[in-house]
Design a protein around this motif. Structure first.
Motif, short mmCIF file in Angstrom:
data_model
loop_
_atom_site.label_atom_id
_atom_site.label_comp_id
_atom_site.label_asym_id
_atom_site.label_seq_id
_atom_site.Cartn_x
_atom_site.Cartn_y
_atom_site.Cartn_z
N HIS A 164 0.81 -1.22 0.00
CA HIS A 164 0.00 0.00 0.00
C HIS A 164 0.84 1.27 0.00
N LEU A 165 2.14 1.16 0.30
CA LEU A 165 2.99 2.34 0.36
C LEU A 165 3.38 2.86 -1.02
N TRP A 166 2.83 2.27 -2.07
CA TRP A 166 3.00 2.87 -3.41
C TRP A 166 2.54 4.32 -3.39
N TYR A 167 1.52 4.59 -2.56
CA TYR A 167 0.96 5.93 -2.50
C TYR A 167 2.00 6.96 -2.08
N THR A 168 2.82 6.64 -1.09
CA THR A 168 3.82 7.60 -0.63
C THR A 168 4.83 7.91 -1.72
N ALA A 169 5.17 6.90 -2.53
CA ALA A 169 6.11 7.13 -3.63
C ALA A 169 5.52 8.05 -4.68
N VAL A 170 4.29 7.75 -5.10
CA VAL A 170 3.63 8.58 -6.11
C VAL A 170 3.44 10.00 -5.60
N TYR A 171 3.06 10.13 -4.35
CA TYR A 171 2.84 11.46 -3.75
C TYR A 171 4.09 12.32 -3.82
N VAL A 172 5.23 11.75 -3.43
CA VAL A 172 6.47 12.53 -3.44
C VAL A 172 6.91 12.82 -4.87
N GLN A 173 6.78 11.86 -5.77
CA GLN A 173 7.19 12.07 -7.16
C GLN A 173 6.38 13.19 -7.81
N VAL A 174 5.07 13.18 -7.62
CA VAL A 174 4.23 14.20 -8.24
C VAL A 174 4.43 15.55 -7.54
N THR A 175 4.72 15.53 -6.25
CA THR A 175 5.04 16.76 -5.54
C THR A 175 6.23 17.46 -6.20
N LEU A 176 7.26 16.71 -6.54
CA LEU A 176 8.41 17.28 -7.23
C LEU A 176 8.00 17.92 -8.56
N VAL A 177 7.15 17.23 -9.30
CA VAL A 177 6.70 17.76 -10.60
C VAL A 177 5.94 19.07 -10.41
N LEU A 178 5.02 19.09 -9.45
CA LEU A 178 4.21 20.28 -9.24
C LEU A 178 5.03 21.46 -8.73
N VAL A 179 5.98 21.19 -7.86
CA VAL A 179 6.83 22.28 -7.35
C VAL A 179 7.61 22.92 -8.49
N VAL A 180 8.19 22.10 -9.35
CA VAL A 180 8.95 22.63 -10.49
C VAL A 180 8.03 23.39 -11.44
N LEU A 181 6.85 22.84 -11.69
CA LEU A 181 5.91 23.46 -12.63
C LEU A 181 5.42 24.81 -12.12
N VAL A 182 5.01 24.85 -10.86
CA VAL A 182 4.51 26.10 -10.31
C VAL A 182 5.63 27.14 -10.21
N ARG A 183 6.82 26.70 -9.86
CA ARG A 183 7.95 27.64 -9.80
C ARG A 183 8.23 28.23 -11.17
N GLY A 184 8.19 27.39 -12.21
CA GLY A 184 8.50 27.88 -13.54
C GLY A 184 7.45 28.81 -14.11
N LEU A 185 6.19 28.62 -13.71
CA LEU A 185 5.10 29.44 -14.26
C LEU A 185 4.45 30.30 -13.19
N ARG A 186 5.22 30.65 -12.18
CA ARG A 186 4.63 31.34 -11.03
C ARG A 186 4.09 32.73 -11.37
N HIS A 187 4.50 33.32 -12.47
CA HIS A 187 4.03 34.67 -12.81
C HIS A 187 2.90 34.66 -13.83
N ARG A 188 2.46 33.48 -14.24
CA ARG A 188 1.45 33.40 -15.29
C ARG A 188 0.36 32.39 -14.89
N ARG A 189 -0.66 32.86 -14.19
CA ARG A 189 -1.71 31.96 -13.72
C ARG A 189 -2.43 31.29 -14.88
#
Length: 415
Positions: A164-189
């Motif tokens: 069941h701990l697959w969830y923790t892996a997916v959560y952290v992996q997608v968190t990295l993606v979202l952090v990079v994405l929001v940082r890169g487009l932070r000035h353009r909603r």
């Protein structure tokens, strides 16, 4: 001259998200009760059988809420909240790594005690070289957040009680993606919203394709097939200022969304439809509740229902319960096969309650306090809840100017 809005109750703001997580947690726990007793006798009662196999739909709730909270914390809080014209705040630019670190620390504060217990139990029982090697590899992949990838290729060599701990892996992996994405487009909603929408379309099409060409058990372990929930939550967070009309009819939206979600639970269960239309519908239902709930009258019937304390408390402890419940169920079921099912369930739930209380009090909270002192960071979900303007928007003055912001209520003691 504008008049500040009166302070509003924090009830809907903080409890609605905990309530939906509490509901999801109950469904996840029920879906793993098969480790304690057989559910084959329920084959003639499809709705009940689906209810006891609805773990995938339930995890959708965790993923949507996680993506929403993460993105809201990244796009602004306090004085840096994103404005309605499209500029996103500066938090993601200032300390984006902290968003990832705080989540990794919180997850590790629960998973590491479990992994240590599993490892020492294996050694103490003298299970043999094969099992020890299996445990060593499983522990390594869980701690490095690649567990879902390992399960796709080496399922027979992985410990089943940690699946069941697959969830923790997916959560952290997608968190990295979202952090990079929001940082890169932070000035353009607008661009950020369109990018998330494009990713969602691609992810939805990919999920349907994978469901046709792969076994369901393998398809459900891919990051690319399970990230849609966090993308939906992130999109809702980015579009938050534009969704005020939804909150103006909150009662209707929340009622229909909860009805839809309940229907999906009773109709789909462990069906492969989760990777198709079923998953899309589940995501939309959860997003609707998250977006609309803040518009509910604080003393209304729905607000009181979404503030029901048992589910709210379960939601606040959802991480600890999620991490510990399945290994405990699995262990009790394997070691006490001749016990009556009610006795096994009672023992498993008692052990689960003890594990949650001990790890939260003596591991998770002290670790978070240490991180807070060393890095000047608040625990992840507390920061996220503090970032949410989940109270009714300030009223407008006769001149049309926005009133001063409502007093921000304090975050709950334990998300």
């Amino acid at each position: 001259m504008t008049t500040a809005a009166a302070p509003t109750t924090p009830r809907t703001r903080s409890t609605a998200l905990d309530w939906v997580r509490g509901v999801a947690l109950v469904l996840v726990v029920l879906s793993h009760m098969w480790a304690l007793w057989s559910i084959e006798a329920l084959a003639g009662v499809p709705p009940l059988l689906h209810l006891l196999q609805s773990g995938n739909i339930a995890v959708t709730v965790f993923l949507v809420v996680a993506g929403f909270l993460l993105t809201r914390s990244l796009i602004g809080r306090d004085g840096t909240r994103a404005d309605d014209e499209g500029r996103v705040g500066t938090i993601a630019a200032e300390r984006p790594a902290l968003a990832v670190l705080s989540r990794v620390v919180r997850i590790s504060s629960q998973t590491w005690p479990l992994l240590l217990l599993v490892w020492f139990t294996t050694l103490a029982e003298g299970a043999g070289e094969v099992v020890e090697t299996q445990t060593e590899r499983s522990v390594l992949w869980v701690t490095t957040f690649g567990w879902n990838v390992y399960l796709q290729t080496e399922a027979l060599l992985a410990r089943a009680d940690l699946g069941h701990l697959w969830y923790t892996a997916v959560y952290v992996q997608v968190t990295l993606v979202l952090v990079v994405l929001v940082r890169g487009l932070r000035h353009r909603r607008v661009v950020l919203a369109l990018t998330l929408g494009g990713l969602l379309l691609a992810c939805t099409a990919w999920r349907a394709h994978v469901a046709d060409v792969e076994a369901l058990t393998t398809a459900l372990l891919r990051t690319t097939t399970r990230m849609d929930g966090m993308l939906w939550g992130a999109l809702a967070a980015v579009c938050w200022p534009w969704l005020r009309p939804v909150r103006s009819v909150a009662g209707t939206v929340v009622s229909y969304a909860l009805t839809l979600f309940a229907a999906l639970v009773l109709l789909l269960g462990n069906s492969g439809a989760y990777l198709g239309w079923g998953g899309v519908a589940a995501n939309l239902a959860v997003v609707a509740v998250v977006v609309a709930a803040p518009g509910l009258p604080p003393e209304g019937r729905l607000s009181r229902a979404l503030g029901w304390r048992p589910l709210v408390v379960l939601g606040r402890y959802s991480l600890a319960v999620y991490v510990w419940h399945y290994p405990i169920f699995f262990g009790v079921g394997q070691r006490l096969p001749t016990w009556p099912a009610p006795a096994k369930a009672a023992l498993a739930l008692a052990l689960l309650a003890a594990a949650v209380v001990l790890t939260v009090r003596y591991v998770e909270r002290p670790v978070e306090a240490w991180v807070q002192r060393r890095l000047g960071a608040r625990p992840a979900d507390r920061e996220e809840l503090a970032a949410l303007p989940l109270v009714p928007e300030p009223a407008l003055s006769p001149a049309g100017a926005a009133a001063g912001p409502a007093t921000a209520p304090s975050a709950p003691s334990r998300p």
